[in-house]
Scaffold this active site. Sequence first.
Site, mmCIF file in Angstrom:
data_model
loop_
_atom_site.group_PDB
_atom_site.id
_atom_site.type_symbol
_atom_site.label_atom_id
_atom_site.label_comp_id
_atom_site.label_asym_id
_atom_site.label_seq_id
_atom_site.Cartn_x
_atom_site.Cartn_y
_atom_site.Cartn_z
ATOM 1 N N GLU A 64 32.813 36.541 41.227
ATOM 2 C CA GLU A 64 32.957 36.703 42.670
ATOM 3 C C GLU A 64 32.622 38.114 43.137
ATOM 4 O O GLU A 64 32.149 38.306 44.265
ATOM 5 C CB GLU A 64 34.377 36.329 43.112
ATOM 6 C CG GLU A 64 34.703 34.842 42.966
ATOM 7 C CD GLU A 64 35.274 34.481 41.592
ATOM 8 O OE1 GLU A 64 35.705 33.324 41.416
ATOM 9 O OE2 GLU A 64 35.290 35.372 40.704
ATOM 10 N N PHE A 126 50.171 27.644 42.765
ATOM 11 C CA PHE A 126 49.084 27.889 41.817
ATOM 12 C C PHE A 126 47.860 28.443 42.549
ATOM 13 O O PHE A 126 47.424 27.902 43.553
ATOM 14 C CB PHE A 126 48.714 26.586 41.104
ATOM 15 C CG PHE A 126 47.551 26.731 40.159
ATOM 16 C CD1 PHE A 126 47.655 27.492 39.005
ATOM 17 C CD2 PHE A 126 46.338 26.108 40.432
ATOM 18 C CE1 PHE A 126 46.577 27.633 38.135
ATOM 19 C CE2 PHE A 126 45.260 26.238 39.573
ATOM 20 C CZ PHE A 126 45.381 27.007 38.419
ATOM 21 N N GLN A 127 47.340 29.537 42.053
ATOM 22 C CA GLN A 127 46.180 30.240 42.597
ATOM 23 C C GLN A 127 46.376 30.618 44.073
ATOM 24 O O GLN A 127 45.464 30.555 44.887
ATOM 25 C CB GLN A 127 44.891 29.422 42.416
ATOM 26 C CG GLN A 127 44.467 29.344 40.950
ATOM 27 C CD GLN A 127 43.052 28.849 40.750
ATOM 28 O OE1 GLN A 127 42.522 28.081 41.561
ATOM 29 N NE2 GLN A 127 42.432 29.266 39.651
ATOM 30 N N LYS A 176 43.550 24.767 52.261
ATOM 31 C CA LYS A 176 42.940 23.529 51.771
ATOM 32 C C LYS A 176 43.233 22.335 52.678
ATOM 33 O O LYS A 176 42.344 21.518 52.953
ATOM 34 C CB LYS A 176 43.455 23.254 50.351
ATOM 35 C CG LYS A 176 42.799 22.078 49.658
ATOM 36 C CD LYS A 176 43.299 21.966 48.220
ATOM 37 C CE LYS A 176 42.617 20.814 47.489
ATOM 38 N NZ LYS A 176 43.075 20.715 46.085
ATOM 39 N N MET A 483 27.684 61.244 35.345
ATOM 40 C CA MET A 483 28.185 62.140 36.377
ATOM 41 C C MET A 483 29.557 62.706 36.009
ATOM 42 O O MET A 483 29.835 63.888 36.256
ATOM 43 C CB MET A 483 28.266 61.411 37.720
ATOM 44 C CG MET A 483 28.529 62.336 38.891
ATOM 45 S SD MET A 483 27.233 63.587 39.132
ATOM 46 C CE MET A 483 26.034 62.669 40.096
#
Length: 600
Positions: A64, A126-127, A176, A483
């Site tokens: 993602e 969940f999630q 959802k 760097m």
Amino acid sequence: MTPQTRSEGKSAQGSMMTGAEIFVRSLIAENVEVVFGYPGGATIGVYDALHDISDIRHVLTRHEQGATHAAEGYAKATGKPGVVLVTSGPGATNTVTGIADAYMDSIPLVVFTGQVALHLIGNDAFQEADIAGITRPITKHNYIVRDVTELAKTIKEAFYIATSGRPGPVLVDLPKDVMAQTAPFRYPETVSLRSYNPIVEGHEKQIKKAASVINEATRPILYVGGGVIQSNAAAELTAFARKLGCPVTTTLHGLGAFPEDDPLALGMLGMHGTWYSNMAVHKCDVLIAVGARFDDRVTGKVEEFAPNATIVHIDIDPSAISKNVQVDVPIVGDVKNVLTSLMEHVRHLQTDAWRQTISQWQYEHPLRYETGTALRAQQVIHRIGELTKGDAIVVTDVGQHQMWAAQFFTWKHARTHITSGGLGTMGFSLPAAMGAAFGRTDLPVISISGDGGFQMNSQELVTIVQHKLPIKIFVINNGFLGMVRQWQELFWRRRYSQVELSNPDFVKLAEAHGCPALRATTTAEAETALATALAHTGGPFFVEFAVAQEDNVYPMIPAGQTVSQMLDMPIDPNGETITTLAKGARAVPRKEIHVPIPVH
């Protein structure tokens, strides 16, 4: 179901639809062409609806974070908003770095995240993750859609907010159950937000005041930022600079807003900007800041930034005015509109003596890099510029190579320099180049990464191969986090702590993904590899450049310091050949001279 076309989707007004179908039809109404994303349990219904749409291309990234950076690259290369679709929980939280990056760099994104059902929010389902709360400080605005009848209106507002005013990311959280509910599809034609009305036209009194100041200048400098590119005002800026006869320096994000093959161009200013651009800003009597935000990498110690200048500042974001540096003549408005109006009130300035002074600085302090037995990153980047003649979209990662690209590539066109600036996100280049390649086919796309940054999102190489994107992927391998190593060398007594990298075989890694690859360790090998890569068609090509390990980026103004503390390339009486590039006014032709190399 039969796949729906864009015209069929637009004619669906008034039809009863699920939230998922409304979502897809709303994207069609916004003329979205590409969505970068990754599905999951909370977005299965949305992906099912997306399956039936032929006009929207969904790109399945492998992470993602890769999706958000790809959307950033797409947005920066095209000027259109980038669109991301991910699932709830970790899917949403994995977008946070990309959202923060877009927020810092004013990139228009609309990020759609799945969410658990409304009745489960706050129950540690969940999630589940409070992505709206997490991203509130790093978005222009965000939404949780709690009513399916508000979905289309919310999406319309999200795209408007993301792309208007100072652009930035907007997040829309999609529970959802809301996406499964039904409602008539009614997509609004306009947006009316009482608390959000960006000012696009500059105040006439301020424009005339600015013109009066500019017309009296004898040592003017145009300080140009990314706002010029976001406003699509490169042509107006170029015409304005040429009418004045005013030297132009750009920020990292302003590169390409003004053609660097123009005699007025001074290249980049700031911490790793050219010596002469920094000195010109320090000595100027009028500083015209256009679409720039006076960030710390440009100003150094703010109390001593442009100490002798009357400062004119043009920006669409009123909160940016006098935020870091107090300005004398502020103009709030869209850069394109303000420059057009200001053009009518300014005259050509007598700057010959000023430009001659700058030319002398260019002669005395040109950009340099060492040539000799070892392959140099600067040499590779310089050669990429020569071979492409500046006609390429170059997407850099973060680190030394990023600064060398800013210095040694000749930037001629807007929206061809893409990088992570404000947040400095390693792992940006590869997925952002992918997004740029989906948005633009008129120019070759080149990704330049360091060996550290490349490994942070190397999984997107397989996405690039899958879609046969003709990206040239160049990894500058110096075996260090370059760097950080440079700072440890210069300011921490060369105590190298956790900066040496144990790298994989990059060529085998690329080949394992199905990408042809070469390795170059010498100048001759680099020349062959570049020619082969740039000529390759039909998909990506990967080249690893094994370069000198302990090069430093010069010039350098240490953090929080001033021009008087600027470090230039040190001298060694027994040095090798140095290639010197006079970028900007071109008072000195490009040539090779025998001057010292740095002592470490």
